[in-house]
Design a protein around this motif. Structure first.
Motif, mmCIF file in Angstrom:
data_model
loop_
_atom_site.group_PDB
_atom_site.id
_atom_site.type_symbol
_atom_site.label_atom_id
_atom_site.label_comp_id
_atom_site.label_asym_id
_atom_site.label_seq_id
_atom_site.Cartn_x
_atom_site.Cartn_y
_atom_site.Cartn_z
ATOM 1 N N THR A 1 -18.291 -5.743 -30.232
ATOM 2 C CA THR A 1 -18.753 -6.582 -31.338
ATOM 3 C C THR A 1 -17.603 -7.377 -31.940
ATOM 4 N N THR B 1 -21.793 -3.569 -42.247
ATOM 5 C CA THR B 1 -22.506 -2.403 -41.716
ATOM 6 C C THR B 1 -23.904 -2.764 -41.251
ATOM 7 N N LEU B 2 -24.507 -1.821 -40.541
ATOM 8 C CA LEU B 2 -25.927 -1.911 -40.224
ATOM 9 C C LEU B 2 -26.733 -1.584 -41.476
ATOM 10 N N GLY B 3 -27.944 -2.117 -41.551
ATOM 11 C CA GLY B 3 -28.809 -1.771 -42.670
ATOM 12 C C GLY B 3 -28.644 -2.714 -43.840
ATOM 13 N N TYR C 1 -35.617 -11.502 -38.280
ATOM 14 C CA TYR C 1 -35.727 -10.145 -37.743
ATOM 15 C C TYR C 1 -37.103 -9.554 -38.079
ATOM 16 N N ASP D 1 -27.449 -13.180 -42.963
ATOM 17 C CA ASP D 1 -26.925 -12.332 -41.896
ATOM 18 C C ASP D 1 -26.200 -13.224 -40.877
ATOM 19 N N GLN E 1 -21.526 -11.218 -37.686
ATOM 20 C CA GLN E 1 -21.036 -10.812 -36.365
ATOM 21 C C GLN E 1 -21.513 -11.747 -35.254
ATOM 22 N N PHE F 1 -20.816 2.035 -35.270
ATOM 23 C CA PHE F 1 -22.046 2.578 -34.689
ATOM 24 C C PHE F 1 -21.799 3.029 -33.236
ATOM 25 N N PRO G 1 -21.811 3.613 -39.699
ATOM 26 C CA PRO G 1 -22.631 2.420 -39.936
ATOM 27 C C PRO G 1 -21.947 1.088 -39.672
ATOM 28 N N ARG H 1 -20.522 -2.219 -38.011
ATOM 29 C CA ARG H 1 -20.878 -2.982 -36.817
ATOM 30 C C ARG H 1 -19.667 -3.220 -35.915
ATOM 31 N N GLY I 1 -33.363 -0.942 -46.363
ATOM 32 C CA GLY I 1 -32.170 -0.271 -45.844
ATOM 33 C C GLY I 1 -31.825 1.010 -46.570
#
Length: 327
Positions: free
Chosen positions: A30, A52-54, A83, A141, A144, A169, A173, A175, A236
């Protein structure tokens, strides 16, 4: 998905240690992808992402930033991957015609405020934003995602969650490794003052990055005091929603957490309605969840609406004006 509990534990947790090699591999890929050059967009891009994710509060942040851009004389449009929606775009979201299953939940919320484009192909989506009259693209978003060159990028941080155990991850959490992500952001938006977020804010300030502190302010907060509710959310961090309701004085007789972007079915609402009727309570959810409810059930669910308020808008507007000067 619900974040695994060990993500908020120390990085020495056995599961984190077991998954650390996979995290190094995923995080490295990533990070390498983030370093790739992107296509030059037809107008400047403000990226609202997170490390982070979420969820971290990106959509309320994007809405607040678009308002501030309007205030300095710019014409923003939102660009989203969409999404959870099945349409790939590029297309302009029409809340009267599109549903969450088609374009995703966040674009429906943003389209109420500004022109919103959904596109899996970000450069194509950027072109449509410009054709629709935008002179700044607010990308919800995509920190990344290297497909577009960004003029300015903010990382949004949930003050109560921070970056968890600080591992990529699936061990944690993140990315990508945090050290590889810092060079891609020009500041933090810290939502809420809690210890996990404060530690990250201190690191940002040590790096010379501005930290824009903010909080989510409920609309019509007084109406929740003493109200008996069954609260449910598929975001999230649902616990943040439940904490907000309690802080407003609501009596939560039951709470139900669903996975982020959960597509609610009639069966879900039937169970929740039965639980509320048994407890003599009403149903309440978030604004983002409400757009994913079956149309025939929306009238029976109350919605807690919130907006992001910055502690110091002057500092933020100066940074925006410097990055996006009027022609």
């Amino acid at each position: 998905m619900h974040p695994p509990g060990f993500w908020s534990r120390p990085p020495t947790h056995p599961l984190a240690r077991l998954l650390a090699p996979a995290g190094r591999f995923y995080g490295g890929l990533t990070a390498d992808r983030m370093d790739r050059p992107g296509a030059v967009p037809p107008c400047p891009v403000l990226c609202v992402g997170n490390f982070t994710l979420g969820g971290a509060g990106k959509t309320p942040t994007a809405l607040a930033l678009a308002r501030l851009l309007r205030g300095i004389g710019r014409t923003p449009a939102f660009l989203s991957r969409g999404y959870g929606g099945r349409l790939t775009g590029p297309l302009i979201v029409d809340p009267a015609r599109h549903g969450a299953a088609e374009v995703g939940d966040e674009p429906l919320l943003m389209a109420r405020a500004e022109t919103t484009v959904v596109a899996r192909d970000r450069p194509a989506g950027a072109r449509l934003c410009a054709e629709a009259g935008a002179d700044v693209i607010v990308m919800d978003d995509g920190l990344q995602n290297p497909s577009l060159t960004k003029t300015l990028s903010f990382a949004v941080i949930d003050g109560g969650a921070g970056i968890g155990n600080g591992l990529p991850f699936p061990a944690g959490p993140l990315r990508a490794p945090l050290a590889r992500q810092w060079p891609h952001v020009a500041g933090l938006v810290l939502v809420g003052e809690r210890a996990p977020g404060a530690a990250l804010a201190s690191e940002a300030e040590a790096r010379g990055l501005p930290v824009h502190r903010a909080r989510l302010v409920p609309e019509d907060g007084a109406e929740w005091a003493g109200r008996r509710v069954v609260a449910f959310a598929g975001i999230g961090r649902p616990q943040k929603f439940f904490e907000t309701l309690r802080g407003l004085g609501a009596e939560i007789v039951a709470e139900r957490a669903f996975p982020d972007h959960h597509p609610f079915r009639a069966g879900d609402l039937a169970k929740l309605s039965a639980l509320a009727a048994q407890a003599g309570a009403g149903l309440v959810t978030t604004e983002k969840d409400a757009v994913r409810l079956p149309a025939q059930t929306r009238a029976e669910v109350r919605v807690l609406r919130v907006a992001l308020a910055f502690t110091d808008e002057t500092l933020l507007c100066r940074q925006l004006a410097a990055a996006f000067p009027r022609a």
